[in-house]
Design a protein around this motif. Structure first.
Motif, PDB file in Angstrom:
ATOM      1  N   ARG A 131       0.703  -1.239  -0.220  1.00  0.00           N
ATOM      2  CA  ARG A 131      -0.228  -0.394  -0.074  1.00  0.00           C
ATOM      3  C   ARG A 131       0.656   1.645   0.480  1.00  0.00           C
ATOM      4  NH1 ARG A 131      -4.545  -0.058   4.596  1.00  0.00           N
ATOM      5  NH2 ARG A 131      -2.253   0.243   5.818  1.00  0.00           N
ATOM      6  N   PRO A 132       0.570   2.610  -0.784  1.00  0.00           N
ATOM      7  CA  PRO A 132       1.435   3.202  -0.666  1.00  0.00           C
ATOM      8  C   PRO A 132       0.967   4.210   0.680  1.00  0.00           C
ATOM      9  CG  PRO A 132      -0.766   4.141  -1.910  1.00  0.00           C
ATOM     10  CD  PRO A 132      -0.949   2.330  -1.568  1.00  0.00           C
ATOM     11  N   GLN A 133       0.061   4.195   1.653  1.00  0.00           N
ATOM     12  CA  GLN A 133       0.755   4.407   2.548  1.00  0.00           C
ATOM     13  C   GLN A 133       1.310   4.479   3.697  1.00  0.00           C
ATOM     14  OE1 GLN A 133      -2.318   3.718   0.962  1.00  0.00           O
ATOM     15  NE2 GLN A 133      -3.606   2.702   3.315  1.00  0.00           N
ATOM     16  N   ASP A 134       2.101   3.248   3.140  1.00  0.00           N
ATOM     17  CA  ASP A 134       2.426   2.788   4.498  1.00  0.00           C
ATOM     18  C   ASP A 134       4.040   2.823   3.982  1.00  0.00           C
ATOM     19  OD1 ASP A 134       0.144   0.928   5.598  1.00  0.00           O
ATOM     20  OD2 ASP A 134       0.939  -0.618   4.083  1.00  0.00           O
ATOM     21  N   ARG A 135       4.657   4.419   5.395  1.00  0.00           N
ATOM     22  CA  ARG A 135       5.785   4.224   4.587  1.00  0.00           C
ATOM     23  C   ARG A 135       6.848   3.934   5.246  1.00  0.00           C
ATOM     24  NH1 ARG A 135       9.640   8.043   7.150  1.00  0.00           N
ATOM     25  NH2 ARG A 135       8.151   7.938   9.139  1.00  0.00           N
ATOM     26  N   VAL A 136       7.932   3.623   5.281  1.00  0.00           N
ATOM     27  CA  VAL A 136       9.212   2.550   5.799  1.00  0.00           C
ATOM     28  C   VAL A 136       9.999   3.780   4.955  1.00  0.00           C
ATOM     29  CG1 VAL A 136      10.615   1.286   5.730  1.00  0.00           C
ATOM     30  CG2 VAL A 136       8.180   0.795   5.742  1.00  0.00           C
ATOM     31  N   PRO A 137      10.338   3.637   6.460  1.00  0.00           N
ATOM     32  CA  PRO A 137      12.330   4.900   6.180  1.00  0.00           C
ATOM     33  C   PRO A 137      13.104   3.968   5.169  1.00  0.00           C
ATOM     34  CG  PRO A 137      12.086   4.443   8.561  1.00  0.00           C
ATOM     35  CD  PRO A 137      10.499   4.434   8.152  1.00  0.00           C
ATOM     36  N   VAL A 138      13.934   4.720   4.861  1.00  0.00           N
ATOM     37  CA  VAL A 138      14.913   4.140   4.345  1.00  0.00           C
ATOM     38  C   VAL A 138      16.230   3.368   5.386  1.00  0.00           C
ATOM     39  CG1 VAL A 138      17.090   3.617   2.182  1.00  0.00           C
ATOM     40  CG2 VAL A 138      15.700   5.140   1.797  1.00  0.00           C
ATOM     41  N   GLY A 172      15.017   1.281   7.554  1.00  0.00           N
ATOM     42  CA  GLY A 172      13.509   0.938   8.389  1.00  0.00           C
ATOM     43  C   GLY A 172      13.563  -0.834   7.192  1.00  0.00           C
ATOM     44  N   LEU A 173      14.070  -0.355   6.161  1.00  0.00           N
ATOM     45  CA  LEU A 173      13.538  -1.501   4.746  1.00  0.00           C
ATOM     46  C   LEU A 173      14.340  -3.197   5.019  1.00  0.00           C
ATOM     47  CD1 LEU A 173      12.176  -0.938   2.395  1.00  0.00           C
ATOM     48  CD2 LEU A 173      13.987  -1.402   0.439  1.00  0.00           C
ATOM     49  N   LYS A 174      14.849  -2.325   5.252  1.00  0.00           N
ATOM     50  CA  LYS A 174      15.958  -3.979   5.572  1.00  0.00           C
ATOM     51  C   LYS A 174      14.882  -5.135   6.388  1.00  0.00           C
ATOM     52  CE  LYS A 174      20.573  -6.359   6.668  1.00  0.00           C
ATOM     53  NZ  LYS A 174      21.766  -5.704   7.020  1.00  0.00           N
ATOM     54  N   THR A 175      14.562  -3.828   7.797  1.00  0.00           N
ATOM     55  CA  THR A 175      13.867  -5.013   8.945  1.00  0.00           C
ATOM     56  C   THR A 175      12.554  -5.579   8.390  1.00  0.00           C
ATOM     57  OG1 THR A 175      15.003  -3.329  10.564  1.00  0.00           O
ATOM     58  CG2 THR A 175      13.039  -4.991  11.053  1.00  0.00           C
ATOM     59  N   ALA A 176      11.998  -4.320   7.436  1.00  0.00           N
ATOM     60  CA  ALA A 176      10.894  -4.803   7.143  1.00  0.00           C
ATOM     61  C   ALA A 176      10.635  -5.708   5.957  1.00  0.00           C
ATOM     62  CB  ALA A 176       9.950  -3.335   6.271  1.00  0.00           C
ATOM     63  N   VAL A 177      11.471  -5.906   5.494  1.00  0.00           N
ATOM     64  CA  VAL A 177      11.276  -7.162   4.163  1.00  0.00           C
ATOM     65  C   VAL A 177      11.628  -7.819   4.843  1.00  0.00           C
ATOM     66  CG1 VAL A 177      12.942  -7.978   2.370  1.00  0.00           C
ATOM     67  CG2 VAL A 177      11.942  -5.104   2.802  1.00  0.00           C
ATOM     68  N   ALA A 178      12.554  -8.345   5.842  1.00  0.00           N
ATOM     69  CA  ALA A 178      12.788  -9.298   6.487  1.00  0.00           C
ATOM     70  C   ALA A 178      11.250 -10.088   7.304  1.00  0.00           C
ATOM     71  CB  ALA A 178      13.851  -9.596   6.992  1.00  0.00           C
ATOM     72  N   GLY A 179      10.350  -9.422   7.824  1.00  0.00           N
ATOM     73  CA  GLY A 179       9.216  -9.614   8.239  1.00  0.00           C
ATOM     74  C   GLY A 179       8.015  -9.865   6.709  1.00  0.00           C
ATOM     75  N   SER A 180       8.372  -9.008   5.522  1.00  0.00           N
ATOM     76  CA  SER A 180       7.798  -9.673   5.503  1.00  0.00           C
ATOM     77  C   SER A 180       7.640 -11.172   4.752  1.00  0.00           C
ATOM     78  CB  SER A 180       7.236  -8.662   4.025  1.00  0.00           C
ATOM     79  OG  SER A 180       6.455  -8.647   2.905  1.00  0.00           O
TER      80      SER A 180
END
Length: 897
Positions: free
Chosen positions: A381-388, A390-398
């Motif tokens: 979703r375009p409203q789910d902003r992730v700072p650069v 925090g991306l590594k952690t967000a992708v691992a979570g996905s």
């Protein structure tokens, strides 16, 4: 332009360069005594002028004008009528709209009525920009090859549009290969102030529009009020019907400060989207103001305005000021027009300067531009902003959420290669979409990152499909002048086309070895694109995670080849000496970017737009035929005569009785879920139909390109590969269960069986139903499947309007009631009664739920027929049927006179 009753006596004269212009003064005549006028939001002032100019005592009455003048930026239940000056279309949504107009002409011929009674009464510009697909990439010939494929695939559609251009008055087509409609609108079509001659006088009024694309709002950055509507609503506007709406809330957003070094407009807009989605601006107008605008170039404003659909607002408006004037001059607008814009906006209180009065808003939010950090948004979703960071952690979570945590570091070798892929790898890196490719600062930044990366010896990873699809040819002009196209080419960001590509799902196939590796190992891979949409199943069928990012970050992630990276700390690779290279080592300074932006001249715009309607030799060679009506043929797989004007779809039955659910869906169901735009899956009802017509799989094209054929589109409705019907929880995709059956079926097949038994159906869903694109086929397909009502917790604005426009009843659960509190499983049936009584806007409707256990539960539902005009449209079977009924009635009356 109609005559106005002018009961407020506001008609005045403005003289610019010794030339008189008649105009309706917002603060003139009787309105001058209204103390609230000066502090009205600018968008409300523009609507107020629109009503003064169109006052007729019928659709636009004196009481309506008084209510709007007194609204003070706050919503009310007062219905008003808005007459846009023009309509903007792109071809995905434009083709079905022109098909509908052609079908209406057919219907008139059958009644013995002149088909030319159906003709645009409002100026229409259609830009062909959604049909270019990235079949070829990372080569010097990619652009030419993709265009050749586009013209071959879409010849029949383009032939039809050329017929429309010759058959309909007031209708212009911008040929393929020119640019994206919103960028063409920003750089060329928009005037800010429109003029029209009438009875020997020249009138001036605000340039306003609606568009058949959600991101029409981009033009708000130029101080032009416009927003996206469904094709159905646009067709009504084309035919002279006003846009019926309730007076909206207007939310003010004060911008302060200035973006810090290294921060892009994309980082800013993703923060705005997150902030406004969280606050809640669905169905509201948003206006930006504050000292921060002094440092915000017009291209940055356009980026923020573009993504109004992502934050849910009807529009995201910026005032006209010196930045606007500078941009009009830069983009080659006529000097007399520019002077008129400034004089008119100052006269009407639409001008921003140091004396600007902050309007009265329904609410005010504030954003300090110094707080913006580098960001992406995703993965769905375009409203789910992730700072650069925090991306590594967000992708691992996905990846963990997908059940792949144990394989996080597993290597999956690419056949015939020495490299291996991993979960989280980037397989698509696309500089694409109207949102960012209209912004010179971020495009030049991307070129500088590419140049600097090459100087360090870096290259994109071999599994990354890279592409550059600008929104206008001006981008190519200034990239070449700055000597930045060459380094982009060397990294594989060759020009692939001018149009909406990856963002709409026209990403094309991945290299076979990459697709095979993903499919064989069920890899969770990513795209990184400079677009505005990243909904499930939209970008590419094999790419589950999709991240929105600025163009320079797109280049950076192509170099990294993975989203499992923190670009603030991890290296992109090693230089020729084996030393690690970090993003900070190749990121350009703001001064470097600004110097190259300042080199862009009006000559570039004038050159590229001098023959904007001409097209290339291939376009000019298309034979459009002629005639007042279109010759529909049964064997066409692109253009078919739609059934919407057959008697079975005209007028509403008095009640809905014992209707089963066709689907029960969750929250945030998008129009992409309901009516996908991208690739047609191999085993879908749509592909079965195309094969039966002798179409090879390589020529399936996309759902979006076949929107002129209802036989394809109805088969694709609720057919997104990622849609989840809670009636078939074990399956992903467009499946359902019929009442009394255990075996799942395609939703299309079940719908056809129900219709063969004359059984009406309903759809039930959760919150934010119909988010995303202004996709009229999400409503048209719903109708053709036999769905009579859609019952949800809340609707997004455009899709609700589209359902009404097609005669499908939108209903909303009462607060606190949901499919879950009602313990719905999909085995229930619904009675919805009282529809034969006089319907009122937003009235309560009685429904009865019959449970398989024998329990019977009456409930109340809120009708979302929001205005009296919408009630009329619904009762007629939709807005186009309503227009036809008016024409039939007039013809009948004329025959008796």
């Amino acid at each position: 332009m109609k005559n106005s009753d002018n009961t407020f006596n506001t008609l005045s004269t403005l003289t610019v360069n010794d030339k008189p212009f008649r105009y309706f003064a917002i603060n003139g005549g009787e309105l001058a005594s209204h103390k609230t006028i000066a502090r009205l939001p600018l968008t409300i002032k523009i609507l107020l002028e629109n009503m003064l100019r169109n006052e007729d005592g019928l659709s636009c009455r004196r009481d309506d004008i008084e209510a709007l003048a007194a609204s003070g930026g706050k919503a009310s239940e007062q219905e008003i009528a808005y007459h846009p000056a023009r309509v903007l279309m792109q071809d995905f949504t434009g083709v079905p709209a022109v098909v509908d107009l052609a079908a209406m002409r057919d219907a008139l011929v059958k009644r013995g009525i002149d088909p030319q009674t159906i003709n645009p009464l409002t100026k229409v510009d259609l830009v062909i920009d959604h049909s270019i697909s990235i079949d070829k990439f990372a080569s010097e010939s990619a652009f030419e090859e993709n265009v050749a494929i586009e013209m071959q695939r879409n010849h029949e559609r383009y032939q039809f549009l050329k017929w429309g251009q010759s058959a309909f008055a007031n209708f212009s087509v911008v040929p393929p290969g020119t640019g994206i409609c919103h960028q063409v609108n920003l750089e060329y079509l928009a005037k800010v102030v429109w003029t029209e001659d009438k009875d020997g006088e020249r009138f001036a009024y605000p340039d306003t529009l609606v568009g058949t694309d959600s991101h029409t709002t981009m033009i708000n950055g130029l101080g032009v009020l416009g927003w996206g509507v469904g094709g159905i609503e646009a067709e009504a506007a084309i035919l002279g019907q006003p846009i019926s709406m309730l007076i909206p809330d207007v939310v003010g957003v004060e911008l302060t400060g200035k973006l810090l070094e290294g921060i892009t407009a994309t980082d800013l807009v993703l923060t705005v989207v997150e902030m406004l989605r969280e606050y809640g601006v669905v169905g509201k107008f948003v206006e930006f103001y504050g000292a921060g605008l002094d440092h915000l170039p017009l291209a940055d404003r356009a980026t923020i305005a573009n993504m109004a659909p992502e934050y849910g607002a009807t529009c995201g408006f910026f005032p006209v000021d010196k930045q606007t004037i500078n941009y009009l001059r830069l983009s080659g607008r006529d000097e007399e027009q520019i002077e008129l814009v400034e004089a008119y906006c100052k006269a009407q209180g639409l001008w921003r300067d140091e004396h600007f009065l902050v309007p009265d808003f329904s609410a005010t939010l504030r954003l300090d531009l110094t707080t913006i950090v580098p960001s992406l948004a995703g993965p769905k979703r375009p409203q789910d902003r992730v700072p650069v960071t925090g991306l590594k952690t967000a992708v691992a979570g996905s990846i963990e959420l997908a059940g792949k945590a144990k394989q996080l570091n597993t290597e999956y070798p690419l056949a015939g290669s020495e490299v291996a892929m991993h979960h989280g790898d980037v397989v698509i890196a696309a500089i694409t979409s109207c949102t960012n490719t209209s912004n010179p600062a971020v495009m030049i930044a991307a070129g500088l990152v590419a140049r600097n990366a090459l100087a360090k010896g870096l290259q994109r990873k071999s599994w990354v499909k890279s592409s550059l699809a600008p929104g206008s040819k001006v981008v190519t002009e200034y990239l070449q002048q700055a000597k930045l196209q060459e380094p982009l080419d060397k990294l594989g960001f060759n020009l692939v086309g001018y149009g909406c590509t990856t963002c709409i799902g026209n990403s094309g196939p991945l290299p076979e070895v990459v697709e095979a590796t993903i499919a064989a190992n069920d890899l969770i891979v990513s795209s990184v694109l400079s677009g505005n949409r990243n909904f499930e199943g939209r970008i590419h069928p094999l790419v589950q995670d999709n991240w929105l990012a600025s163009p320079p970050l797109v280049v950076a992630y192509a170099l990294a080849g993975t989203t499992r990276i923190d670009l603030s700390r991890d290296s992109l690779g090693n230089d020729d000496n084996g030393q690690p290279v970090y993003l900070k080592d190749i990121w350009p300074t703001n001064v470097e970017i600004a110097e190259l932006v300042q080199a862009i001249t009006s000559t570039m715009f004038n050159k590229e737009y001098s023959a904007v309607f001409d097209g290339d030799d291939r376009w000019r060679a298309i034979d459009s035929g002629n005639g007042k009506t279109y010759k529909f043929t049964e064997d066409s797989t692109y253009i078919q005569l739609p059934p919407f004007f057959e008697e079975r779809y005209r007028g509403k039955s008095s009640s809905i009785i014992k209707a089963p659910m066709l689907a029960m869906l969750g929250d945030s169901v998008t129009t992409d879920h309901i009516s996908p735009a991208g690739a047609i899956p191999q085993d879908s009802p749509a592909s079965q139909y195309l094969r039966a017509q002798g179409i090879a799989e390589k020529d399936f094209n996309s759902y979006g390109s076949r929107r002129g054929n209802h036989k394809v589109m109805v088969r694709g409705t609720f057919g997104n590969i990622r849609i989840r019907n809670e009636m078939t929880p074990e399956l992903e995709g467009g499946y359902t269960r019929m009442q009394g059956e255990h075996q799942p079926r395609f939703i299309y097949d079940a719908a056809m069986l129900y219709q063969s038994k004359n059984i009406d159906t309903v759809v039930v869903a959760g919150k934010e139903y119909g988010t995303g694109s202004s996709r009229d086929w999400a409503a048209k397909g719903t109708l053709l499947l036999g769905v009579k009502a859609v019952i949800v917790e809340s609707f997004e604005r455009i899709h609700r309007s589209n359902l009404v426009g097609m005669g499908v009843l939108p209903l909303q659960f009462m607060p606190g009631e949901t499919r879950k509190t009602l313990s719905l499983t999909g085995e229930e049936t619904f009675d919805i009664v009282g529809l034969d009584e006089p319907l009122l806007p937003k009235q309560e409707v009685v429904a009865t739920i019959y449970y398989p256990s024998g329990e019977v539960r009456p409930i109340k539902l809120q009708s979302r027929l929001d205005t009296a005009v919408e009630v009329k449209y619904y009762l007629a079977g939709g807005v186009l049927s309503y227009v036809l009924d008016q024409i039939y009635a007039k013809a009948e009356l004329d025959s008796h006179n």
